[in-house]
Design an enzyme around this catalytic site. Structure first.
Site, PDB file in Angstrom:
ATOM      1  N   TYR A 122      -5.813  -1.283   2.616  1.00 50.44           N
ATOM      2  CA  TYR A 122      -5.469  -1.785   1.283  1.00 50.44           C
ATOM      3  C   TYR A 122      -6.599  -1.542   0.275  1.00 50.44           C
ATOM      4  O   TYR A 122      -6.626  -2.167  -0.782  1.00 50.44           O
ATOM      5  CB  TYR A 122      -5.156  -3.283   1.335  1.00 50.44           C
ATOM      6  CG  TYR A 122      -3.849  -3.638   2.035  1.00 50.44           C
ATOM      7  CD1 TYR A 122      -3.028  -2.667   2.597  1.00 50.44           C
ATOM      8  CD2 TYR A 122      -3.434  -4.960   2.123  1.00 50.44           C
ATOM      9  CE1 TYR A 122      -1.853  -3.005   3.241  1.00 50.44           C
ATOM     10  CE2 TYR A 122      -2.248  -5.311   2.758  1.00 50.44           C
ATOM     11  CZ  TYR A 122      -1.474  -4.326   3.322  1.00 50.44           C
ATOM     12  OH  TYR A 122      -0.303  -4.665   3.954  1.00 50.44           O
ATOM     13  N   LYS A 169      -7.529  -1.686  16.755  1.00 49.61           N
ATOM     14  CA  LYS A 169      -6.815  -0.567  17.378  1.00 49.61           C
ATOM     15  C   LYS A 169      -7.833   0.552  17.580  1.00 49.61           C
ATOM     16  O   LYS A 169      -7.635   1.696  17.149  1.00 49.61           O
ATOM     17  CB  LYS A 169      -5.645  -0.142  16.459  1.00 49.61           C
ATOM     18  CG  LYS A 169      -4.614   0.722  17.131  1.00 49.61           C
ATOM     19  CD  LYS A 169      -3.826   0.019  18.213  1.00 49.61           C
ATOM     20  CE  LYS A 169      -2.933   1.005  18.943  1.00 49.61           C
ATOM     21  NZ  LYS A 169      -2.356   0.454  20.182  1.00 49.61           N
ATOM     22  N   ASP A 202      -1.558  -4.611  19.007  1.00 55.51           N
ATOM     23  CA  ASP A 202      -0.209  -4.644  19.583  1.00 55.51           C
ATOM     24  C   ASP A 202      -0.109  -5.682  20.690  1.00 55.51           C
ATOM     25  O   ASP A 202       0.887  -6.402  20.810  1.00 55.51           O
ATOM     26  CB  ASP A 202       0.247  -3.249  20.047  1.00 55.51           C
ATOM     27  CG  ASP A 202      -0.857  -2.442  20.704  1.00 55.51           C
ATOM     28  OD1 ASP A 202      -2.026  -2.845  20.603  1.00 55.51           O
ATOM     29  OD2 ASP A 202      -0.564  -1.415  21.331  1.00 55.51           O
ATOM     30  N   ASP A 226      -2.486  -8.954   7.058  1.00 59.53           N
ATOM     31  CA  ASP A 226      -1.315  -9.224   6.230  1.00 59.53           C
ATOM     32  C   ASP A 226      -0.103  -9.459   7.131  1.00 59.53           C
ATOM     33  O   ASP A 226       0.655 -10.431   6.982  1.00 59.53           O
ATOM     34  CB  ASP A 226      -1.083  -8.016   5.308  1.00 59.53           C
ATOM     35  CG  ASP A 226      -0.085  -8.296   4.210  1.00 59.53           C
ATOM     36  OD1 ASP A 226       0.284  -9.475   4.030  1.00 59.53           O
ATOM     37  OD2 ASP A 226       0.341  -7.347   3.532  1.00 59.53           O
TER      38      ASP A 226
END
Ligand code: ATP
Length: 338
Positions: A122, A169, A202, A226
């Site tokens: 972002y 990740k 995940d 978010d």
């Protein structure tokens, strides 16, 4: 004390007015200084987040904010992103906990999502390479990564929490999340008394759906944060439109300024009808009071909200009641008094 009030648009004015009433009923004298953002500001100033509004927050340091819509199609950048970047509000905090009287498939949820607010996907660094091909930059810098993880550990320390989970990740985004993970491990070394866990994002989603009571404080980059914030809100809310959105508070902290706001949007479908749930903004105001040194009043407001939910009178429609913004606010005020 003077605090900036941004009513926003949609249900924003209704729910922020409810929060102001509750703060006054908790015997905290606040001179609210109104500042414009969202659709009213775009109409009046041609700009949904006028520089005057940012200046006011810089002057008074603290703001309570309702949901603000960024008008689409005129090239405006997201109000929330600009607010966070313009005021260096680097940490977004969303406490999510099981609430009395709200039936959900989960019990004993009590977690806090800490989200890095200024970088990641972002950061707003996007460009068109050639027509049909665009690139977004996922910005991670060592100072911002260390700062947010330290913030999460300090929050855990102050609130007596047992564990911080860093979500990432790094197996795929080896450089960007690799750096973030390295920073997280380094900061964690300074807090040997708080358990540190690192988990792929995940896996976090899967485990959160199975048993969210496993989690305590979670810290992560902007986009992951978010998504996880809304997912977490859904764990404690009732079924139906909005889920937990009307219930979960939020805060954005920087080193000098702080802005307190609900998780939900401006809910145009119910705006102006007086039926919006004001609890998320009222609880955000309670967090705001803690920040300005009136944690006593903040805790009383939080307790009054819990009592109102437990008793279940005058609840708004999203909570399965037949009341409205006013009846629920009055119930909360009533429980403040006892
Ligand atoms: P945005 O893009 O501004 O986030 P959105 O439509 O995606 O907007 P919301 O405005 O939060 O998200 O609304 C999602 C749903 O939740 C709508 O059906 C809305 O009526 C409901 N909702 C959101 N906030 C509340 C609230 N405080 N009280 C009752 N219902 C709410």
């Amino acid at each position: 004390m003077q605090i900036v009030l941004i009513e926003g648009d949609g249900i924003g004015p209704e729910v922020t007015q409810a929060a102001c009433r509750v703060v006054a009923a908790a015997n905290v004298k606040v001179d609210w200084v109104k500042a414009a953002a969202g659709i009213p500001a775009a109409e009046q100033f041609g700009e949904p987040l006028p520089e005057e509004t940012l200046e006011m927050i810089r002057r008074y340091r603290v703001a309570l904010k309702g949901p603000c819509t960024t008008p689409v199609g005129k090239g405006y950048r997201s109000i929330n992103v600009r607010l966070r970047q313009g005021l260096e509000l680097f940490a977004s905090v969303r406490p999510v906990n099981t609430l009395p009287g709200i039936k959900t498939p989960y019990e004993k949820v009590d977690l806090i999502v800490v989200r890095e607010n200024t970088e990641g996907l972002y950061a707003g660094l996007e460009h068109e390479v050639v027509p049909g091909v665009v690139e977004s930059v996922r910005l991670i810098t060592r100072p911002a990564a260390e700062r947010i993880v330290r913030f999460a550990f300090e929050l855990a320390r102050h609130r007596g929490r047992r564990m911080v989970t860093f979500c990432h990740k790094a197996d795929v985004m080896r450089l960007s999340d690799g750096l973030f993970l390295e920073c997280a491990r380094q900061v964690a070394d300074d807090y040997p008394f708080i358990r540190f866990e690192e988990k792929p994002i995940d896996n976090v989603c899967l485990e959160m759906a199975l048993d969210p009571s496993e989690f305590d404080v979670l810290v992560m980059e902007n986009l992951f944060g978010d998504v996880i914030s809304d997912l977490a809100a859904g764990l404690v809310g009732p079924a139906g439109p909005g889920g937990g959105l009307g219930l979960v508070p939020g805060a954005n902290y920087g080193t000098r300024f702080a802005v307190f706001e609900a998780v939900h949007g401006s809910a145009p479908d119910i705006a102006g009808k007086g039926v919006a749930n004001p609890i998320a903004v009222i609880r955000s105001a309670a967090m705001m009071l803690e920040y300005v040194g009136r944690g006593d009043a903040g805790a009383r407001i939080e307790a009054a909200v819990m009592k109102a939910l437990k008793v279940g009178i005058g609840l708004t429609r999203d909570l399965g009641g037949d009341g409205n913004t006013n009846t629920l606010t009055e119930q909360i005020i009533k429980h403040l008094a006892v």
